[in-house]
Design a protein around this motif. Sequence first.
Motif, PDB file in Angstrom:
ATOM      1  N   ASN A 183       2.517  13.285  -0.528  1.00  0.00           N
ATOM      2  CA  ASN A 183       3.608  14.246  -0.672  1.00  0.00           C
ATOM      3  C   ASN A 183       4.877  13.667  -0.045  1.00  0.00           C
ATOM      4  O   ASN A 183       5.231  13.973   1.094  1.00  0.00           O
ATOM      5  CB  ASN A 183       3.224  15.567   0.003  1.00  0.00           C
ATOM      6  CG  ASN A 183       4.269  16.645  -0.235  1.00  0.00           C
ATOM      7  OD1 ASN A 183       5.063  16.541  -1.171  1.00  0.00           O
ATOM      8  ND2 ASN A 183       4.277  17.668   0.604  1.00  0.00           N
ATOM      9  N   ASP A 184       5.562  12.793  -0.804  1.00  0.00           N
ATOM     10  CA  ASP A 184       6.785  12.187  -0.291  1.00  0.00           C
ATOM     11  C   ASP A 184       7.838  12.144  -1.396  1.00  0.00           C
ATOM     12  O   ASP A 184       7.624  12.645  -2.506  1.00  0.00           O
ATOM     13  CB  ASP A 184       6.517  10.784   0.270  1.00  0.00           C
ATOM     14  CG  ASP A 184       5.850   9.869  -0.750  1.00  0.00           C
ATOM     15  OD1 ASP A 184       5.955  10.144  -1.964  1.00  0.00           O
ATOM     16  OD2 ASP A 184       5.217   8.882  -0.339  1.00  0.00           O
ATOM     17  N   ASP A 185       8.987  11.542  -1.072  1.00  0.00           N
ATOM     18  CA  ASP A 185      10.095  11.546  -2.022  1.00  0.00           C
ATOM     19  C   ASP A 185       9.806  10.689  -3.248  1.00  0.00           C
ATOM     20  O   ASP A 185      10.343  10.941  -4.333  1.00  0.00           O
ATOM     21  CB  ASP A 185      11.383  11.070  -1.340  1.00  0.00           C
ATOM     22  CG  ASP A 185      11.200   9.766  -0.594  1.00  0.00           C
ATOM     23  OD1 ASP A 185      10.043   9.319  -0.465  1.00  0.00           O
ATOM     24  OD2 ASP A 185      12.206   9.198  -0.136  1.00  0.00           O
ATOM     25  N   ILE A 186       8.954   9.661  -3.098  1.00  0.00           N
ATOM     26  CA  ILE A 186       8.613   8.823  -4.252  1.00  0.00           C
ATOM     27  C   ILE A 186       7.800   9.630  -5.259  1.00  0.00           C
ATOM     28  O   ILE A 186       8.038   9.572  -6.469  1.00  0.00           O
ATOM     29  CB  ILE A 186       7.839   7.579  -3.787  1.00  0.00           C
ATOM     30  CG1 ILE A 186       8.742   6.706  -2.913  1.00  0.00           C
ATOM     31  CG2 ILE A 186       7.325   6.780  -4.985  1.00  0.00           C
ATOM     32  CD1 ILE A 186       8.044   5.524  -2.303  1.00  0.00           C
ATOM     33  N   LEU A 190       7.363  13.069 -10.228  1.00  0.00           N
ATOM     34  CA  LEU A 190       7.181  14.401 -10.811  1.00  0.00           C
ATOM     35  C   LEU A 190       8.439  14.864 -11.537  1.00  0.00           C
ATOM     36  O   LEU A 190       8.359  15.507 -12.594  1.00  0.00           O
ATOM     37  CB  LEU A 190       6.809  15.397  -9.712  1.00  0.00           C
ATOM     38  CG  LEU A 190       5.434  15.182  -9.050  1.00  0.00           C
ATOM     39  CD1 LEU A 190       5.245  16.153  -7.894  1.00  0.00           C
ATOM     40  CD2 LEU A 190       4.308  15.348 -10.075  1.00  0.00           C
ATOM     41  N   SER A 191       9.593  14.538 -10.986  1.00  0.00           N
ATOM     42  CA  SER A 191      10.852  14.905 -11.647  1.00  0.00           C
ATOM     43  C   SER A 191      10.981  14.188 -12.981  1.00  0.00           C
ATOM     44  O   SER A 191      11.433  14.772 -13.978  1.00  0.00           O
ATOM     45  CB  SER A 191      12.037  14.559 -10.740  1.00  0.00           C
ATOM     46  OG  SER A 191      11.975  15.288  -9.530  1.00  0.00           O
ATOM     47  N   HIS A 210       0.833  -1.206   0.000  1.00  0.00           N
ATOM     48  CA  HIS A 210       0.000   0.000   0.000  1.00  0.00           C
ATOM     49  C   HIS A 210       0.869   1.258   0.000  1.00  0.00           C
ATOM     50  O   HIS A 210       0.608   2.205  -0.750  1.00  0.00           O
ATOM     51  CB  HIS A 210      -0.918  -0.013   1.224  1.00  0.00           C
ATOM     52  CG  HIS A 210      -1.769   1.220   1.346  1.00  0.00           C
ATOM     53  ND1 HIS A 210      -2.846   1.465   0.516  1.00  0.00           N
ATOM     54  CD2 HIS A 210      -1.677   2.288   2.191  1.00  0.00           C
ATOM     55  CE1 HIS A 210      -3.393   2.630   0.844  1.00  0.00           C
ATOM     56  NE2 HIS A 210      -2.706   3.144   1.851  1.00  0.00           N
ATOM     57  N   LEU A 211       1.913   1.251   0.836  1.00  0.00           N
ATOM     58  CA  LEU A 211       2.776   2.428   0.918  1.00  0.00           C
ATOM     59  C   LEU A 211       3.578   2.636  -0.363  1.00  0.00           C
ATOM     60  O   LEU A 211       3.844   3.774  -0.761  1.00  0.00           O
ATOM     61  CB  LEU A 211       3.730   2.292   2.113  1.00  0.00           C
ATOM     62  CG  LEU A 211       3.087   2.321   3.508  1.00  0.00           C
ATOM     63  CD1 LEU A 211       4.138   2.079   4.581  1.00  0.00           C
ATOM     64  CD2 LEU A 211       2.385   3.654   3.752  1.00  0.00           C
ATOM     65  N   ILE A 259       3.765  10.097 -16.174  1.00  0.00           N
ATOM     66  CA  ILE A 259       3.222   9.130 -15.223  1.00  0.00           C
ATOM     67  C   ILE A 259       2.082   9.785 -14.462  1.00  0.00           C
ATOM     68  O   ILE A 259       2.222  10.895 -13.935  1.00  0.00           O
ATOM     69  CB  ILE A 259       4.314   8.659 -14.243  1.00  0.00           C
ATOM     70  CG1 ILE A 259       5.472   8.017 -15.012  1.00  0.00           C
ATOM     71  CG2 ILE A 259       3.751   7.682 -13.228  1.00  0.00           C
ATOM     72  CD1 ILE A 259       6.660   7.683 -14.138  1.00  0.00           C
ATOM     73  N   THR A 260       0.947   9.111 -14.408  1.00  0.00           N
ATOM     74  CA  THR A 260      -0.214   9.653 -13.698  1.00  0.00           C
ATOM     75  C   THR A 260      -0.007   9.508 -12.197  1.00  0.00           C
ATOM     76  O   THR A 260       0.127   8.390 -11.683  1.00  0.00           O
ATOM     77  CB  THR A 260      -1.495   8.913 -14.116  1.00  0.00           C
ATOM     78  OG1 THR A 260      -1.648   9.020 -15.537  1.00  0.00           O
ATOM     79  CG2 THR A 260      -2.705   9.512 -13.428  1.00  0.00           C
ATOM     80  N   LEU A 261       0.018  10.612 -11.488  1.00  0.00           N
ATOM     81  CA  LEU A 261       0.285  10.603 -10.046  1.00  0.00           C
ATOM     82  C   LEU A 261      -0.836  11.275  -9.264  1.00  0.00           C
ATOM     83  O   LEU A 261      -0.603  11.841  -8.195  1.00  0.00           O
ATOM     84  CB  LEU A 261       1.618  11.309  -9.754  1.00  0.00           C
ATOM     85  CG  LEU A 261       2.870  10.639 -10.332  1.00  0.00           C
ATOM     86  CD1 LEU A 261       4.077  11.537 -10.159  1.00  0.00           C
ATOM     87  CD2 LEU A 261       3.116   9.294  -9.663  1.00  0.00           C
TER      88      LEU A 261
END
Length: 331
Positions: free
Chosen positions: A244-247, A252-253, A213-214, A237-239
């Motif tokens: 709101n984390d580093d993944i 997004l990058s 899940h995480l 990539i659809t996000l």
Amino acid sequence: MSGSQSGFFQKVGSTRVVPLYGKIVLLFVFFLLVSNFTTNYINLVLNRSQQVKLMNELLVKELKENYITASTQFDVYSYDQKLEESQKALAQAALPSLTRANSMAFGVRDDGSFLYFASPTLKWTSFPDQTALQKLISLRDAGTSEGPIEFQAGGQNFFGYYKYQKGWNVFLVRAEDQQVFLAASWSIFWVVGLLILVITLVTLVLSVWLLRHLFRYVDLITKSLMEMQESQELSSITLHGAPNDDITYLGLSFNALSSTIRNLMNIFRKFVTQDVASRAYKERQIKLEGTKQELTILFTDIKGFTYMTETLGNDIIKLLNLHYDKAIRHI
């Protein structure tokens, strides 16, 4: 090279890609098992030391009771001279405290013969360890009439306490089989170990569910990258709904980088044909040195081009591209 999924693993071509949460779970389970079993073993050792201490105290207490009984029976024997009845009484008095397999209480003479022998499982006719017996005799002669004793019989180790009874001229011994005594603590160790495995298995299932899940957006990013690699086309990539984390920042990058590359490719396509642009993208290089080929060249002149240039301005580029597109098809 194409992406696919087979069971727990994902594959890129012939390479298996292990999910990140799988590695984390396996590492977590490994350290959990090592930690729990190490703790369990340390507890076993510490508890065993405490058990040995308590057992020694119990053996000393029971030996004192046997000593009192032996002294009383010696007085009885001195009066009635019935040796067999005294021996039987000594054995019967010792039996109730012999609750473990191979537990024993006996009185042994200097020659190794028994005054009496009591055990729920063993049937000895003489003391089997002459080395231990000679040590008792030496200690008695040196003035030590009681203390701990260790001896062997039939490949088994026994431990206990002894006390010299002067009336009967025997060493009274209360002893236990070391292997049988320690077997109980090992049984507890394995039972606790089994409980640890069950708890670890439950923890493993819950950890897999929680980490999946995480890390669901890690799977999404990985799946999207595999699809791009298979199609040889960049996309975003659809996000939507990602935390709101580093993944998410990583995704997004990548989207920003992908957008930049797509813009560059669109600009590049304005100066070359679609085939050249696609080949440059797939081959990851642009060959500027040229190649030797047989070509058909068509020279044309657009009627009224100067006037159209003055009239259309920058839109003349669109007209030229339309002309090239139709003309090249006929070459």
